[in-house]
Design a protein around this motif. Structure first.
Motif, PDB file in Angstrom:
ATOM      1  N   ALA A 101       0.836  -1.203   0.000  1.00 23.55           N
ATOM      2  CA  ALA A 101       0.000   0.000   0.000  1.00 23.55           C
ATOM      3  C   ALA A 101       0.872   1.254   0.000  1.00 23.55           C
ATOM      4  O   ALA A 101       0.577   2.223  -0.717  1.00 23.55           O
ATOM      5  CB  ALA A 101      -0.926  -0.007   1.211  1.00 23.55           C
ATOM      6  N   THR A 102       1.939   1.232   0.762  1.00 23.70           N
ATOM      7  CA  THR A 102       2.856   2.372   0.788  1.00 23.70           C
ATOM      8  C   THR A 102       3.463   2.592  -0.595  1.00 23.70           C
ATOM      9  O   THR A 102       3.516   3.725  -1.091  1.00 23.70           O
ATOM     10  CB  THR A 102       3.952   2.159   1.846  1.00 23.70           C
ATOM     11  N   ALA A 103       3.894   1.514  -1.242  1.00 25.65           N
ATOM     12  CA  ALA A 103       4.484   1.625  -2.587  1.00 25.65           C
ATOM     13  C   ALA A 103       3.455   2.119  -3.606  1.00 25.65           C
ATOM     14  O   ALA A 103       3.755   2.976  -4.443  1.00 25.65           O
ATOM     15  CB  ALA A 103       5.058   0.278  -3.017  1.00 25.65           C
ATOM     16  N   VAL A 104       2.236   1.594  -3.542  1.00 24.97           N
ATOM     17  CA  VAL A 104       1.175   2.007  -4.470  1.00 24.97           C
ATOM     18  C   VAL A 104       0.900   3.502  -4.312  1.00 24.97           C
ATOM     19  O   VAL A 104       0.823   4.250  -5.300  1.00 24.97           O
ATOM     20  CB  VAL A 104      -0.119   1.187  -4.244  1.00 24.97           C
ATOM     21  N   LEU A 105       0.773   3.953  -3.091  1.00 24.57           N
ATOM     22  CA  LEU A 105       0.462   5.363  -2.839  1.00 24.57           C
ATOM     23  C   LEU A 105       1.651   6.273  -3.135  1.00 24.57           C
ATOM     24  O   LEU A 105       1.472   7.416  -3.552  1.00 24.57           O
ATOM     25  CB  LEU A 105      -0.029   5.546  -1.405  1.00 24.57           C
ATOM     26  N   ASP A 106       2.869   5.763  -2.928  1.00 23.45           N
ATOM     27  CA  ASP A 106       4.074   6.533  -3.276  1.00 23.45           C
ATOM     28  C   ASP A 106       4.119   6.853  -4.762  1.00 23.45           C
ATOM     29  O   ASP A 106       4.487   7.944  -5.160  1.00 23.45           O
ATOM     30  CB  ASP A 106       5.346   5.761  -2.905  1.00 23.45           C
ATOM     31  N   ARG A 107       3.744   5.877  -5.581  1.00 19.11           N
ATOM     32  CA  ARG A 107       3.884   6.074  -7.032  1.00 19.11           C
ATOM     33  C   ARG A 107       2.612   6.568  -7.718  1.00 19.11           C
ATOM     34  O   ARG A 107       2.641   6.924  -8.892  1.00 19.11           O
ATOM     35  CB  ARG A 107       4.403   4.811  -7.703  1.00 19.11           C
ATOM     36  N   TRP A 108       1.482   6.596  -6.995  1.00 15.26           N
ATOM     37  CA  TRP A 108       0.221   7.026  -7.596  1.00 15.26           C
ATOM     38  C   TRP A 108       0.249   8.517  -7.864  1.00 15.26           C
ATOM     39  O   TRP A 108       0.592   9.319  -7.001  1.00 15.26           O
ATOM     40  CB  TRP A 108      -0.949   6.677  -6.679  1.00 15.26           C
ATOM     41  N   SER A 109      -0.136   8.900  -9.054  1.00 15.37           N
ATOM     42  CA  SER A 109      -0.197  10.301  -9.442  1.00 15.37           C
ATOM     43  C   SER A 109      -1.624  10.798  -9.237  1.00 15.37           C
ATOM     44  O   SER A 109      -2.526  10.467 -10.016  1.00 15.37           O
ATOM     45  CB  SER A 109       0.228  10.446 -10.905  1.00 15.37           C
ATOM     46  N   ALA A 110      -1.822  11.590  -8.203  1.00 13.61           N
ATOM     47  CA  ALA A 110      -3.158  12.101  -7.890  1.00 13.61           C
ATOM     48  C   ALA A 110      -3.628  13.063  -8.972  1.00 13.61           C
ATOM     49  O   ALA A 110      -2.837  13.864  -9.468  1.00 13.61           O
ATOM     50  CB  ALA A 110      -3.145  12.791  -6.540  1.00 13.61           C
ATOM     51  N   PRO A 111      -4.908  12.992  -9.346  1.00  7.24           N
ATOM     52  CA  PRO A 111      -5.408  13.834 -10.439  1.00  7.24           C
ATOM     53  C   PRO A 111      -5.662  15.298 -10.071  1.00  7.24           C
ATOM     54  O   PRO A 111      -5.820  16.132 -10.953  1.00  7.24           O
ATOM     55  CB  PRO A 111      -6.721  13.146 -10.829  1.00  7.24           C
ATOM     56  N   ASP A 112      -5.718  15.604  -8.757  1.00  6.19           N
ATOM     57  CA  ASP A 112      -5.976  16.987  -8.357  1.00  6.19           C
ATOM     58  C   ASP A 112      -5.439  17.208  -6.942  1.00  6.19           C
ATOM     59  O   ASP A 112      -4.970  16.279  -6.276  1.00  6.19           O
ATOM     60  CB  ASP A 112      -7.472  17.326  -8.447  1.00  6.19           C
ATOM     61  N   ALA A 113      -5.515  18.453  -6.475  1.00  2.69           N
ATOM     62  CA  ALA A 113      -4.947  18.827  -5.183  1.00  2.69           C
ATOM     63  C   ALA A 113      -5.641  18.111  -4.016  1.00  2.69           C
ATOM     64  O   ALA A 113      -4.988  17.714  -3.047  1.00  2.69           O
ATOM     65  CB  ALA A 113      -5.032  20.338  -4.993  1.00  2.69           C
ATOM     66  N   GLU A 114      -6.948  17.930  -4.109  1.00  2.00           N
ATOM     67  CA  GLU A 114      -7.682  17.256  -3.035  1.00  2.00           C
ATOM     68  C   GLU A 114      -7.246  15.793  -2.906  1.00  2.00           C
ATOM     69  O   GLU A 114      -7.017  15.298  -1.800  1.00  2.00           O
ATOM     70  CB  GLU A 114      -9.190  17.328  -3.308  1.00  2.00           C
ATOM     71  N   GLN A 115      -7.101  15.125  -4.041  1.00  3.89           N
ATOM     72  CA  GLN A 115      -6.653  13.734  -4.019  1.00  3.89           C
ATOM     73  C   GLN A 115      -5.187  13.646  -3.565  1.00  3.89           C
ATOM     74  O   GLN A 115      -4.804  12.708  -2.870  1.00  3.89           O
ATOM     75  CB  GLN A 115      -6.841  13.091  -5.391  1.00  3.89           C
ATOM     76  N   GLU A 116      -4.380  14.621  -3.930  1.00  3.71           N
ATOM     77  CA  GLU A 116      -2.981  14.642  -3.488  1.00  3.71           C
ATOM     78  C   GLU A 116      -2.898  14.798  -1.973  1.00  3.71           C
ATOM     79  O   GLU A 116      -2.080  14.150  -1.316  1.00  3.71           O
ATOM     80  CB  GLU A 116      -2.208  15.763  -4.192  1.00  3.71           C
ATOM     81  N   GLU A 117      -3.752  15.631  -1.416  1.00  7.90           N
ATOM     82  CA  GLU A 117      -3.779  15.798   0.036  1.00  7.90           C
ATOM     83  C   GLU A 117      -4.163  14.481   0.721  1.00  7.90           C
ATOM     84  O   GLU A 117      -3.572  14.103   1.743  1.00  7.90           O
ATOM     85  CB  GLU A 117      -4.758  16.906   0.416  1.00  7.90           C
ATOM     86  N   LEU A 118      -5.144  13.795   0.167  1.00  7.94           N
ATOM     87  CA  LEU A 118      -5.520  12.487   0.716  1.00  7.94           C
ATOM     88  C   LEU A 118      -4.370  11.492   0.590  1.00  7.94           C
ATOM     89  O   LEU A 118      -4.075  10.754   1.529  1.00  7.94           O
ATOM     90  CB  LEU A 118      -6.768  11.944   0.008  1.00  7.94           C
ATOM     91  N   ARG A 119      -3.724  11.470  -0.567  1.00  8.37           N
ATOM     92  CA  ARG A 119      -2.596  10.546  -0.778  1.00  8.37           C
ATOM     93  C   ARG A 119      -1.519  10.763   0.289  1.00  8.37           C
ATOM     94  O   ARG A 119      -1.045   9.811   0.908  1.00  8.37           O
ATOM     95  CB  ARG A 119      -2.014  10.749  -2.181  1.00  8.37           C
ATOM     96  N   LEU A 128      -9.155   8.103  -4.087  1.00 12.80           N
ATOM     97  CA  LEU A 128      -9.037   7.846  -2.655  1.00 12.80           C
ATOM     98  C   LEU A 128     -10.222   8.517  -1.972  1.00 12.80           C
ATOM     99  O   LEU A 128     -10.675   9.577  -2.407  1.00 12.80           O
ATOM    100  CB  LEU A 128      -7.738   8.428  -2.098  1.00 12.80           C
ATOM    101  N   ASP A 129     -10.723   7.900  -0.894  1.00 15.01           N
ATOM    102  CA  ASP A 129     -11.833   8.497  -0.164  1.00 15.01           C
ATOM    103  C   ASP A 129     -11.719   8.109   1.308  1.00 15.01           C
ATOM    104  O   ASP A 129     -11.730   6.929   1.645  1.00 15.01           O
ATOM    105  CB  ASP A 129     -13.178   8.029  -0.712  1.00 15.01           C
ATOM    106  N   ARG A 130     -11.589   9.113   2.149  1.00 13.81           N
ATOM    107  CA  ARG A 130     -11.513   8.891   3.601  1.00 13.81           C
ATOM    108  C   ARG A 130     -12.871   9.255   4.184  1.00 13.81           C
ATOM    109  O   ARG A 130     -13.351  10.374   4.002  1.00 13.81           O
ATOM    110  CB  ARG A 130     -10.412   9.770   4.184  1.00 13.81           C
ATOM    111  N   HIS A 131     -13.487   8.291   4.871  1.00 12.90           N
ATOM    112  CA  HIS A 131     -14.827   8.551   5.396  1.00 12.90           C
ATOM    113  C   HIS A 131     -15.035   7.912   6.769  1.00 12.90           C
ATOM    114  O   HIS A 131     -14.504   6.850   7.053  1.00 12.90           O
ATOM    115  CB  HIS A 131     -15.908   8.073   4.416  1.00 12.90           C
ATOM    116  N   THR A 132     -15.813   8.603   7.584  1.00 15.24           N
ATOM    117  CA  THR A 132     -16.183   8.126   8.909  1.00 15.24           C
ATOM    118  C   THR A 132     -17.341   7.156   8.759  1.00 15.24           C
ATOM    119  O   THR A 132     -18.225   7.353   7.935  1.00 15.24           O
ATOM    120  CB  THR A 132     -16.603   9.316   9.802  1.00 15.24           C
ATOM    121  N   LEU A 133     -17.320   6.102   9.557  1.00 14.83           N
ATOM    122  CA  LEU A 133     -18.369   5.083   9.490  1.00 14.83           C
ATOM    123  C   LEU A 133     -19.472   5.387  10.492  1.00 14.83           C
ATOM    124  O   LEU A 133     -19.200   5.794  11.621  1.00 14.83           O
ATOM    125  CB  LEU A 133     -17.783   3.704   9.793  1.00 14.83           C
ATOM    126  N   GLU A 134     -20.686   5.171  10.064  1.00 21.17           N
ATOM    127  CA  GLU A 134     -21.841   5.320  10.935  1.00 21.17           C
ATOM    128  C   GLU A 134     -22.594   3.996  10.932  1.00 21.17           C
ATOM    129  O   GLU A 134     -22.760   3.376   9.900  1.00 21.17           O
ATOM    130  CB  GLU A 134     -22.739   6.444  10.437  1.00 21.17           C
TER     131      GLU A 134
END
Length: 193
Positions: free
Chosen positions: A18-36, A124-130
């Motif tokens: 997962a670390t390697a995948v996220l290291d090399r993933w090119s985020a499409p925008d600033a919001e996704q880059e922040e999540l990455r 990528l999507d970070r979400h709280t569970l309910e």
């Protein structure tokens, strides 16, 4: 008496992948880059950050399934959450990679045995569970996309109330804010936009 399983050791291969995948993933925008970057920070702080038995916030893998026409997506009505989502869930120690976890979840929850997601995440999507999710409080979801064959017939799994094809421009009520960006990212990755 056996020793308790150490999630950091049991999931070390998935943490590294997962670390390697996220290291090399090119985020499409600033919001996704922040999540990455946030995911990478989380993984650096939590050697067990990909395990359900790890911290209350942990990585998950999911997959949006698009039909052969590119005009429908397959969603599952999740038994615990009571809402429509893309297919996905927790990583398991037997998964070789993050990709393999997302593919396994897509196949299990759709009943379509030959789904093959694209090799790179689309969102990528970070979400709280309910709801009733035990100690799980937050998912750091890594989302892939797969295109189903024209003759694919989905089946409901034990984790779902239903699985159903939805038109990309008529997603279920209450899901559009979350799912529309994923559908757009998935269709773009498949060359449909």
């Amino acid at each position: 008496m056996t020793d308790p399983v150490d999630p950091a050791r049991e999931y070390a291969h998935l943490h590294a992948d997962a670390t390697a995948v996220l290291d090399r993933w090119s985020a499409p925008d600033a919001e996704q880059e922040e999540l990455r970057r946030g995911y990478l920070t989380h993984l650096a702080a939590h050697p067990d950050g990909v395990a359900k038995a790890g911290p209350p916030a942990h990585l998950t893998g999911s997959c949006l399934v698009v039909d052969a026409t590119g005009e429908h997506v397959l969603l599952t009505h999740h038994r615990r959450a009571g809402q429509w989502f893309q297919l996905g869930g927790h990583l398991e120690p037997g998964d070789a990679t993050l990709y393999d976890a997302a593919r396994r979840e897509a196949r299990e929850e759709s009943g379509i045995p030959d789904l093959e997601p694209l090799p790179a995440p689309v969102q990528l999507d970070r979400h709280t569970l309910e709801g009733d999710f035990g100690r799980c409080r937050e998912h750091l979801d890594v989302r892939y996309v797969a295109r189903a064959a024209a003759d694919a017939v989905p089946r409901v799994s034990a984790e779902s109330h239903d699985v159903r094809w939805w038109p990309v421009d008529a997603l279920p009520e209450g899901t559009r804010a979350e799912l529309s960006p994923l559908v757009e990212a998935g269709r773009r990755a498949l060359g449909l936009l």
